[in-house]
Design a protein around this motif. Structure first.
Motif, PDB file in Angstrom:
ATOM      1  N   GLN A   1      34.159  64.680  33.970  1.00  0.00           N
ATOM      2  CA  GLN A   1      35.127  65.376  34.808  1.00  0.00           C
ATOM      3  C   GLN A   1      36.460  65.554  34.085  1.00  0.00           C
ATOM      4  OE1 GLN A   1      37.237  63.174  37.387  1.00  0.00           O
ATOM      5  NE2 GLN A   1      38.327  65.008  38.005  1.00  0.00           N
TER       6      GLN A   1
ATOM      7  N   ARG B   1      25.854  61.043  29.430  1.00  0.00           N
ATOM      8  CA  ARG B   1      25.185  60.059  30.291  1.00  0.00           C
ATOM      9  C   ARG B   1      24.426  59.044  29.456  1.00  0.00           C
ATOM     10  NH1 ARG B   1      23.895  63.890  34.646  1.00  0.00           N
ATOM     11  NH2 ARG B   1      25.804  63.844  35.853  1.00  0.00           N
TER      12      ARG B   1
ATOM     13  N   VAL C   1      26.476  67.097  29.087  1.00  0.00           N
ATOM     14  CA  VAL C   1      26.558  66.116  30.172  1.00  0.00           C
ATOM     15  C   VAL C   1      25.461  65.066  30.003  1.00  0.00           C
ATOM     16  CG1 VAL C   1      26.419  65.813  32.665  1.00  0.00           C
ATOM     17  CG2 VAL C   1      27.594  67.804  31.728  1.00  0.00           C
TER      18      VAL C   1
ATOM     19  N   GLN D   1      30.363  60.044  34.602  1.00  0.00           N
ATOM     20  CA  GLN D   1      30.831  61.114  35.469  1.00  0.00           C
ATOM     21  C   GLN D   1      32.335  61.320  35.302  1.00  0.00           C
ATOM     22  OE1 GLN D   1      28.714  63.074  37.180  1.00  0.00           O
ATOM     23  NE2 GLN D   1      30.621  64.229  37.202  1.00  0.00           N
ATOM     24  N   ALA D   2      33.057  60.200  35.218  1.00  0.00           N
ATOM     25  CA  ALA D   2      34.512  60.290  35.091  1.00  0.00           C
ATOM     26  C   ALA D   2      34.898  60.954  33.772  1.00  0.00           C
ATOM     27  CB  ALA D   2      35.136  58.906  35.188  1.00  0.00           C
ATOM     28  N   VAL D   3      34.174  60.607  32.703  1.00  0.00           N
ATOM     29  CA  VAL D   3      34.486  61.205  31.409  1.00  0.00           C
ATOM     30  C   VAL D   3      34.182  62.700  31.432  1.00  0.00           C
ATOM     31  CG1 VAL D   3      33.737  61.288  29.007  1.00  0.00           C
ATOM     32  CG2 VAL D   3      34.259  59.104  30.053  1.00  0.00           C
TER      33      VAL D   3
ATOM     34  N   GLY E   1      31.527  56.185  41.866  1.00  0.00           N
ATOM     35  CA  GLY E   1      31.656  56.964  40.643  1.00  0.00           C
ATOM     36  C   GLY E   1      31.256  56.154  39.438  1.00  0.00           C
ATOM     37  N   ASP E   2      30.704  56.815  38.423  1.00  0.00           N
ATOM     38  CA  ASP E   2      30.326  56.072  37.228  1.00  0.00           C
ATOM     39  C   ASP E   2      31.136  56.580  36.049  1.00  0.00           C
ATOM     40  OD1 ASP E   2      28.125  57.876  35.468  1.00  0.00           O
ATOM     41  OD2 ASP E   2      28.498  58.480  37.524  1.00  0.00           O
TER      42      ASP E   2
END
Lengths: 341, 554
Positions: free
Chosen positions: A47, A66, A62, A43-45, A39-40
């Motif tokens: 989600q 990124r 999104v 992506q965590a933010v 996971g990066d």
């Protein structure tokens, strides 16, 4: 320079070398481990935001996140080089989970709380546990000993989170003696005495749970060591000399029984940050433990790295202090300092 | 070398250390100006779920730890109502109109708006706010799609789009209008903006690591009709929040409370309130459409028919009801929802078996078998949320019970779970889904144009759904603002959704409202809900919900 002093200097240099190598390994692992996790951060933010807003984010948002957070495209060697350089300049980067807050700001805000709560309660648990343990070991089989020793075995066996949750429910919720969450009265002015009293009031229950849970271990260790040393010839000799009981206990028996306790204490001090996660989560205490939990949830690598770095360095420093204090309290290590390492 | 320090000096040093440890929290707490103590009864107290809050009011921060406070400070140009996203409402833009076939949008700036520092909101501020995402695409956290901004009159701004953008208004409900003067000279990539200037009614009155206080100012353009001027947002975990609600320290929290009826409402039914509010979100099974057997409609239908959704709902026990066939919540998308799709899929084991047979599938040893090839059933769900652990396990159990499928259910942490979804490296996932407008609902989920191959990180159509009719309908929907046409496309898209089952909707997901009427009434409940409260999807919603509160007379 006497040969004794030179031996000690060599021993010190060897120890220092060990600590430098240990620190370098810790720093390197600290760099590598978060990067091996799946996971990066972007992506965590994304989600977490989706969960929070209850809506999926538009693709443009999104993409922007990124660009903002996922901008690590250098190869790992270059990253490592930058990482080392930043460490030496005290730059731990910007937290991705709290963009654009600096990691040092976050840790700087949280660390005093953890030091206060965990530091004071670890010291208290050590002093209380060791003190009572010495008394129990000195007079094994007395009523105090026969109650406290099995009780402390029990205390050491009860999981901490259970104690903490139960204490929160009973003392804070049912009885209302303590606040339910936080580190201070949120409505008090930080410069007022009321604020300071609230800091004590808010910290008391979490501190008591830590003391309650951890002093059993200190008590048992000290009791058993005291029991062993009281059988030694030098204690018998002290008694035969007609010294007072207090003097025999504190200057002869307990002093020797203390040695393993001190090592344990140093390690416990080093483990304060790591150990604070549970306490601070249960009591919503604004320290490094809460911050670490948040960092892991967010895959916030810079923040995680910063906290892990503090943790490992704390353990190393504590070990170094333990090593050094050992030399002071145990004359035998002083006499053969050169061979000890 | 001198004498080693004696024990006393070591003890003294230890004492000094522990005293030293007492000093720093003052520094930590000095984050904000102190406020005179406001009585609890004159304060609306709303949970902030962030337990480690940071004084970060950078309006472009994607951080989810900025708390709900910012919603009373920054405001967007338009308001996209959560319960009626088809009807964007004027907000800081007092009017908006399309021209050039949806390629130009004219916004009229509302007159008489002042920032919370007293300065007027000018056209320059407005243009600057709209321009930031263009100049710095990494700060396009609102997700805007226009390509040019220009002032065309004393109070009008025209946004230019590359293609018809009737469906892109949503982003204008997410964008914060900022003060150009305040932002000047600050690097948005490093600036926390500790004392935010916005057009909203709120100002930061006090900030500590445990709580933020907001004071509502007079002279807010939207009127002064608030029940109180004092808001506070104490931080607590969800579990602690439950105790705080019972204790009366909190008035409102947006948290799921399994058995909330017994544990909270029944304790004091006159005051305590717990309601799962409709949100337009579905809990669903998502399929990887590039993979067998999930690219077979018969398999998807069989799975859908073999789930007793009421049983799953009872197992979760937090209030999530079975979703309807279209996956469109009537409270949000009611005007488009076809009447025949308002019901949910009932359990139909015989039907499921017929579907499998029709596709040539057999179930052997708990696996799906066709033409001698065996396919295991691997379902992943998210480990982070307890409700999803329960829901996915209950759904897997339904498939096991009714079809004899041996579902290999794996829980993954959120970031891993999502990264598999985005890259298309999954079989089936149990996940939640929602999007603002009806167009977004289908577009984000199913748009096949620009579909990325497996392995590439996709931000939409992660299931890799490829269907010419879907693409055609979405393309047509994009370029019109004719409500009749939109309704007809919506009907066709619903048909595809229900008949082709790109996903299987299982339950509705909710926004949770836990409130007490001790000090305030007028909280949003299931019946007659107009505005959501306490979650930070949109500033207008939070402001309007606050205006709807009244002082409790009990």
């Amino acid at each position: 320079m006497s040969s004794g002093t030179r031996r000690r200097a060599i021993a010190f240099a060897r120890r220092l070398r060990f600590y430098v190598i240990a620190a370098w390994s810790a720093v390197t692992l600290n760099f590598l481990i978060p990067r091996l996790m799946p996971g990066d951060p972007a992506q965590a933010v994304v989600q977490q935001l989706e969960v929070k807003n209850g809506q999926n984010l538009p693709p443009q948002t999104v993409e922007a996140i990124r660009k903002l957070l996922g901008g690590v495209h250098e190869n790992i060697a270059v990253q490592y080089w930058h990482y080392l350089g930043n460490l030496f300049t005290g730059n731990l980067g910007i937290s991705t989970g709290n963009f654009p807050t600096r990691v040092t700001t976050l840790i700087g805000t949280a660390l005093p709380w953890t030091m206060l709560l965990m530091g004071v309660s670890t010291v208290l648990a050590f002093l209380i546990g060791t003190g009572i343990g010495a008394l129990c070991g000195w007079r094994p089989g007395t009523r105090t000993d026969s109650v406290l020793s099995p009780l402390s075995t029990f205390l050491a066996a009860v999981p901490y989170f259970w104690v903490a949750l139960f204490a929160l429910w009973l003392f804070a919720f049912r009885l209302g003696w303590f606040p339910l969450a936080g580190g201070h009265d949120p409505d008090a002015d930080p410069s007022s005495p009321r604020y300071w009293l609230s800091v004590l009031h808010y910290g008391l229950l979490p501190a008591l749970t830590i003391v309650f849970s951890s002093c059993g271990g200190w008590l048992l260790g000290m009791r058993n060591m005291t029991l062993t040393t009281t059988g030694e010839d030098f204690v018998l000799l002290a008694r035969a000399k007609g010294l007072s009981n207090t003097r025999v206990l504190f200057r002869y028996a307990a002093r020797n029984a203390m040695l393993p306790q001190l090592t344990g204490f140093a390690l416990a001090l080093g483990a304060i940050i790591a150990g604070s996660v549970l306490t601070e989560t249960v009591f919503t205490y604004p320290g490094v433990g809460s911050l670490l939990k948040q960092a892991i949830d967010n895959r916030d690598y810079p923040l995680m790295q910063g906290i892990l770095l503090f943790t490992t360095l704390a353990v190393l420093v504590a070990n170094f202090l333990a090593d050094s204090v050992y030399v002071l309290v145990d004359p035998r290590t002083r006499a053969q300092g050169g061979d000890a390492s | 070398m001198g004498q080693p320090p004696d024990r006393r000096s070591i003890l003294r040093a230890g004492g000094a250390l522990s005293l030293g440890a007492l000093a720093p929290p003052v520094l930590a707490a000095c984050g904000g100006p102190a406020s005179a103590t406001v009585p609890r009864s004159d304060t609306v107290s709303v949970l902030n779920k962030d337990t480690a809050i940071v004084r970060n009011f950078n309006p472009y921060s994607p951080s989810n730890h900025t708390g709900p406070m910012g919603r009373y400070i920054y405001e967007p140009p338009l308001w996209i109502p959560r319960l009626d996203p088809a009807k964007p409402q004027p907000w800081l833009a007092s009017a908006f109109s399309w021209s050039r076939g949806g390629r130009e949008l004219t916004l009229t700036l509302r007159k008489g708006v002042r920032f919370n520092d007293g300065s007027p909101l000018t056209l320059d501020d407005f243009v600057h706010s709209l321009d930031i995402p263009l100049k710095k695409p990494e700060f396009n956290t609102a997700g805007v799609t226009y390509t040019d901004v220009r002032a065309t009159g004393p109070d009008t701004v025209v946004l230019t789009f590359d293609k018809p953008a009737y469906q892109d208004l949503y982003a204008l409900g997410q964008l914060s209008v900022v003060s150009k003067r305040q932002l000047a000279g600050h690097d948005l990539a490093t600036w926390n903006n500790p004392d935010p200037v916005g057009t909203g009614p709120g100002r930061i009155a006090a900030f500590t690591t445990n709580q933020v206080r907001i004071r509502l100012r007079r002279g807010y353009w939207g009127g002064d009709a608030f029940p109180t001027r004092n808001l506070k947002f104490p931080s607590a975990s969800e579990d602690t929040a439950k105790l705080l609600l019972l204790d009366g320290d909190l008035d409102f929290a947006s948290i799921a409370w399994p058995s909330g009826q017994t544990n909270f409402v029944d304790r004091d039914p006159a005051q305590n309130l717990y309601s799962p509010l409709p949100s337009g979100t579905i809990a669903m099974i998502a399929f990887n459409h590039t993979k067998a057997p999930w690219n077979d409609i018969h398999v998807r239908r069989a799975l859908s028919m073999a789930i007793d959704r009421s049983a799953v709902s009872r197992t979760v026990a937090s209030g999530q009801d079975p979703a309807n066939l279209a996956g469109l919540a009537p409270e949000v998308y009611g005007s488009w929802l076809l009447p025949e799709y308002r019901r949910s899929q009932p359990l139909d084991v015989a039907g499921a078996r017929r579907e499998l047979a029709a596709g040539g599938w057999q179930i052997k040893g708990g696996n799906l078998v066709k033409d001698g090839r065996t396919h295991t059933v691997s379902m992943t769900s998210i480990a982070d949320w307890p409700a999803y652990r329960i829901m996915s396990a209950a759904t897997a159990d339904q498939l096991r019970r009714h079809l004899g499928l041996n579902v290999n259910l794996q829980l993954q942490v959120g970031a891993t779970f999502d990264s598999h979804y985005n890259s298309g490296t999954f079989d089936i996932q149990y996940r939640l889904y929602s999007s603002g407008t009806l167009y977004q609902f289908y577009n984000t989920l199913l748009d096949g144009q620009g579909m990325l191959p497996v392995g590439k990180i996709a931000a939409s159509n992660q299931m890799r759904w490829k269907n010419a009719d879907t693409d055609r309908l979405l393309a047509a929907m994009r370029v019109t603002d004719d409500p009749k046409l939109i309704a007809s496309y919506a009907a066709s898209l619903q048909k595809i959704f229900v008949e082709q089952l790109p996903v299987v909707p299982v339950l509705w997901e909710c926004i949770w409202a836990v409130a007490t009427r001790r000090y305030w009434t007028g909280w949003p409940t299931n019946r007659g809900i107009r505005h959501y409260f306490g979650f930070d999807a949109a500033a207008p919603e939070a402001i309007l919900a606050l205006k709807g509160l009244r002082r409790s007379t009990t």
